[in-house]
Design an enzyme around this catalytic site. Structure first.
Site, PDB file in Angstrom:
ATOM      1  N   ASP A  43     -19.847 -11.123 -34.226  1.00  0.00           N
ATOM      2  CA  ASP A  43     -18.836 -12.109 -34.620  1.00  0.00           C
ATOM      3  C   ASP A  43     -19.027 -13.372 -33.789  1.00  0.00           C
ATOM      4  O   ASP A  43     -18.747 -13.385 -32.587  1.00  0.00           O
ATOM      5  CB  ASP A  43     -17.438 -11.518 -34.412  1.00  0.00           C
ATOM      6  CG  ASP A  43     -16.342 -12.327 -35.081  1.00  0.00           C
ATOM      7  OD1 ASP A  43     -16.529 -13.547 -35.245  1.00  0.00           O
ATOM      8  OD2 ASP A  43     -15.297 -11.748 -35.428  1.00  0.00           O
ATOM      9  N   SER A  52      -8.152 -11.284 -37.937  1.00  0.00           N
ATOM     10  CA  SER A  52      -8.367 -12.532 -37.218  1.00  0.00           C
ATOM     11  C   SER A  52      -7.052 -12.993 -36.590  1.00  0.00           C
ATOM     12  O   SER A  52      -6.496 -12.298 -35.746  1.00  0.00           O
ATOM     13  CB  SER A  52      -8.971 -13.590 -38.138  1.00  0.00           C
ATOM     14  OG  SER A  52      -9.448 -14.680 -37.397  1.00  0.00           O
ATOM     15  N   HIS A  62     -17.773 -12.381 -38.615  1.00  0.00           N
ATOM     16  CA  HIS A  62     -16.307 -12.356 -38.681  1.00  0.00           C
ATOM     17  C   HIS A  62     -15.782 -11.733 -39.964  1.00  0.00           C
ATOM     18  O   HIS A  62     -14.725 -11.109 -39.965  1.00  0.00           O
ATOM     19  CB  HIS A  62     -15.763 -13.778 -38.513  1.00  0.00           C
ATOM     20  CG  HIS A  62     -14.293 -13.835 -38.230  1.00  0.00           C
ATOM     21  ND1 HIS A  62     -13.726 -13.184 -37.161  1.00  0.00           N
ATOM     22  CD2 HIS A  62     -13.283 -14.465 -38.868  1.00  0.00           C
ATOM     23  CE1 HIS A  62     -12.426 -13.420 -37.147  1.00  0.00           C
ATOM     24  NE2 HIS A  62     -12.134 -14.185 -38.173  1.00  0.00           N
TER      25      HIS A  62
END
Length: 867
Positions: A799, A721, A832
């Site tokens: 995501d 991320s 995610h």
């Protein structure tokens, strides 16, 4: 991309060994709840009729704690048997055994397969205090009532117990129930403080990080009667709801169906609809995607007065917000399914938010916020008493915060103070609830007040006491070059006027429990409630309403351990029956005894410009051998985040240190948290500038200091991320000079692609900060990245947070520039955290094998084949 550690890549495995996962594995989800009880007076009457053990009074306990504030007994020998000292992030686990692509190492080393196969397993027993809706509670009336799961006879069931009375035991429900000859498995369970009604969820489907859809049920515990919670009591259909919960005093259930808010009387089951304009774009009592993700961190946007007399809800209007398509592929349909997410990006319209109050007794409904406030960001909302409602909102760029009080007696909204983030060169972000301080005539305190966390003149988050809800300034209670951390304020003791809070006062890698008195006449300093010799320890506390009881969760550096009991005994590490051990860790203890664990050290070094950088160092057990070791750097680096702490961990880095002899560094670049705003504010307006420079310069200096230890041709960096973004920015800056390999998971590649509230909080408006947006806040020099030996990119196709567009755009740039030194894995329909259809196991196996091959020189040719 918020700063509450939610994107640490170890989150996937952490859940599989936490108490939350333990319950989910059994078909349960236990929610700690501060809802569902009668009034303070009713609670007192109930407790007078209950047997209690002969515990010392809390005043005596408090005096006893002060005696131990300088040094508290012996260290945590009981935590583990002859264990190593560890520091790092979170512990990892996956429960099922399965075949892997590689063999377990021999001797006393371990690899990722060892971790994923559950060798290091442990779990905490489910535990959640059942708190009353009162603003405070006398210690003598606090029996430490809690909700747990009893599976001692092999049949799990929800039960209520009391820490003050080990004989008390009430069976509330099994893990399943029957309704009209159909069996339902319970996914969530909450209960009122009276233990008369419970709300249960079944057939739960996750939506985003916190939100879901499920069928909900109301159980009359005494009568063992279960009824569906629905807007249509006479309809045989039982529709799914966004959520259903008990009000603080347990008189009502409130729920959201089709984006409208309803309340239901638990006794007569009468249902009232409070909003009527709910739709896919207008959400009542439920946050939209960006508020759920970046601001409120919950699926609920309803706030009740503690006595159930009134409530406030937020309405989110996304009709102007642009949509992001998220396709899914793993189905039998000939065409892809596409979900559209209302997702504001920098420079595009944000959701409009308005607040409404409803009087349960009179039915009066009023709008609180004015039209010009609808585009502001609602950062906080909370009742201070039955007539005073506090909310805090900011401008779009999160530069200033307005603290407002809605007085329901006069139906007036007053702005009591403004917080200008430029005064500490920072920004406004999500805040914790304030601690309400009730009036107390004996202390000459006629008004209700509160304690809040604010930034002091030196730029450190500290406690401030506001003697009135309308006070425009607070009196500072704590000070020093340290921060109030974690959950911040965790409790208030009415008898002693002490506020309990968590802080990193000992050092930046630690967290402990402290207390401070709010009385201006008090000469008492901050009370150190735990052994000051445990400077590196990480603790988290959850306290009962009176602070008589608590849960102490020790996170490291030694083996994790959670205990529940009276607070005095917990702080003394008491081994008697006054403390209940929640952790079962025989597997973990056996693994630590079976394997040679890496050595971990807290360190810091000073860069050439004089800035000190904190980092964690993980060393293989044979680090003194004559061979040189590969180096792996793990980075996150998001603004205000703090990932290099003393928590125990066995993760990707530890597995490579053990099996491949890698040295691992976890680095906290400028902009991260725990060190005050002078360090955090380096990020302001410059995402992507300081993080890669600090990471690169720290690694260069570390390698120069350890030239005899590190193999300069086997240096890798990885992150997830924001960490994936920093990984790519570091490779871009370095151009293959220092880092030879990189792994970027679900990375942001251009901050104009990410959500507006997070991005503009740090970067501001694009038109006002074009240079930094276009120069640093994106990955643009792919030719520089082409100079590394090899890059691995991984992303989930579904995501909803960091969209696949980020990785696809980067791949397009690489194609246009004929860059081919990369590998790509896309995980179908994973969001995610990348967990869908066993992806959580596969991704860690892939990263381990890829880095193993890199360290063995097998990725040094363009096609990735062995030399």
């Amino acid at each position: 991309m918020a700063t509450y550690k939610k994107r640490r890549p170890s989150l996937y495995l952490l859940k599989s060994n936490s108490s939350a996962h333990f319950m989910m594995a059994q078909g349960f989800e236990l929610q700690a709840q501060s809802e569902g009880s009668r009034s303070f007076e009713d609670l007192n009457r109930d407790e007078e009729n209950q047997p209690t053990s002969k515990l010392p009074s809390f005043k005596y306990i408090h005096r006893r704690l002060l005696l131990f504030s300088v040094a508290i007994f012996m260290s945590w020998i009981l935590v583990g048997l002859s264990v190593w000292r560890f520091q790092n992030s979170q512990f990892l686990l996956a429960n099922q055994d399965r075949n892997t692509q590689y063999q377990k190492p021999r001797d006393r080393s371990f690899n990722m397969a060892t971790i994923l196969n559950g060798e290091f397993s442990y779990h905490d027993a489910p535990f959640a205090f059942i708190k009353s809706g009162a603003l405070f509670q006398a210690p003598e009336n606090d029996a430490g009532l809690y909700l747990s799961i009893d599976d001692s006879n092999g049949i799990p069931k929800y039960v209520a117990k009391k820490l003050a009375d080990r004989r008390f035991y009430q069976d509330l429900s099994g893990k399943s129930f029957e309704y009209r000859k159909q069996t339902y498995e319970i996914a969530r369970f909450t209960v009122s403080h009276r233990l008369d009604y419970a709300v249960m969820a079944s057939n739960l489907e996750k939506q985003y990080r916190h939100s879901s859809q499920a069928q909900y049920w109301l159980k009359d515990i005494a009568k063992n009667i279960i009824t569906p919670i629905t807007p249509f009591p006479d309809d045989p259909e039982h529709p799914k709801l966004s959520y259903a919960r008990l009000s603080p005093s347990g008189n009502f259930v409130y729920f959201v169906y089709n984006s409208d808010l309803y309340i239901q009387n638990v006794v007569n089951k009468a249902v009232r609809q409070l909003s009527f304009d709910g739709s896919e774009q207008v959400l009542n009592g439920k946050p939209d995607w960006v508020y759920e993700e970046e601001v409120l961190a919950t699926d609920c946007a309803v706030w009740w007065a503690h006595d159930d007399s009134k409530l406030v809800w937020a309405r989110f209007d996304d009709s102007k917000v642009f949509k992001e398509p998220v396709p899914t592929y793993t189905n039998d349909n000939p065409y892809d399914d596409v979900q559209y997410v209302d997702y504001p990006k920098p420079g595009t319209p944000n959701p409009e938010v308005s607040l409404f109050t409803y009087d349960v007794n009179t039915g009066a409904l009023h709008a609180i916020t004015q039209p010009d406030e609808e585009t502001r960001i609602l950062y906080h909302a909370q009742w201070l008493d039955a007539s005073k409602f506090m909310f805090k909102n900011s401008d779009r760029a999160s530069k200033s915060l307005s603290v407002k009080i809605h007085d329901l007696d006069s139906n007036m909204v007053t702005t009591v103070r403004e917080i200008d983030a430029s005064s500490f060169s920072g920004w406004i972000e999500k805040v914790q609830n304030v601690q309400v301080i009730p009036s107390k005539p004996s202390a000459d305190r006629p008004e209700i007040g509160y304690v809040d966390v604010g930034v002091d003149e030196k730029g450190f988050p500290h406690l401030f006491y506001f003697s009135s809800v309308f006070s425009d300034a607070g009196r500072q209670l704590t000070s020093g070059d340290w921060e109030v951390t974690g959950a911040g304020i965790v409790g208030y003791d009415y008898d002693t006027d002490a506020v309990y809070f968590q802080a990193n006062l000992q050092n930046r890698f630690s967290q402990h429990l402290y207390s401070v008195h709010i009385s201006e006449s008090s000469d008492k300093e901050i009370q150190t409630l735990q052994d000051p010799n445990e400077k590196n320890a990480i603790y988290e506390f959850d306290l009962s309403l009176s602070c008589r009881f608590g849960v102490k969760r020790y996170r490291g550096p030694d083996l994790p351990m959670s205990d529940a009991g009276d607070l005095g005994s917990l702080l003394q590490n008491d081994e008697s029956r006054a403390v209940t051990q929640l952790t079962s860790n025989s597997g973990l203890i056996a693994a630590v005894d079976k394997f040679d664990m890496p050595l971990k050290n807290q360190k810091a070094l000073t860069l050439d410009d004089g800035v000190e950088i904190d980092y964690m160092e993980v060393l293989p057990i044979d680090v003194k051998s004559t061979k040189k070791h590969p180096l792996l750097v793990h980075v996150y680096g998001g603004p205000g985040s703090h990932t290099a702490d003393s928590s125990f961990a066995v993760s990707l880095g530890e597995s490579l240190a053990s099996s491949e002899g890698a040295v691992v560094l976890k680095i906290e670049p400028r902009g991260t948290g725990g060190r005050g705003w002078s360090y955090r504010s380096w990020s302001k307006g410059k995402l992507g500038f300081w993080e890669p420079r600090d990471v690169l310069n720290t690694v260069k200096k570390y390698m120069a200091m350890n030239a005899d230890l590190i193999d300069p041709e086997r240096v890798a960096i990885w992150g997830w991320s924001y960490g994936g973004y920093v990984t790519l920015k570091t490779l871009e800056l370095d151009g293959g000079q220092t880092f030879k390999y990189g792994v970027a998971v679900a990375p942001v590649t251009n901050w104009k692609y990410y959500n507006s509230i997070y991005t503009e909080r740090y970067m501001g408006d694009y038109e006002e900060n074009k240079e930094n947006y276009d120069q640093y806040a994106l990955i643009k020099d792919v030719k520089s990245i082409s100079k590394v030996q090899r890059l691995l990119l991984m992303h989930g196709s579904a995501d909803d947070n960091v969209h696949l567009k980020n990785t696809m755009n980067l791949l397009d740039q690489m194609n246009l520039n004929n860059v081919q030194n990369y590998d790509v894995t896309v995980f179908p329909d994973s969001e995610h955290s990348i967990m869908y259809h066993n992806a959580g196991n596969v991704i860690y196996e892939k990263m381990f094998l890829w880095l193993k091959n890199a360290f063995e020189g097998k990725l040094d040719t363009l096609d990735g084949s062995s030399k």
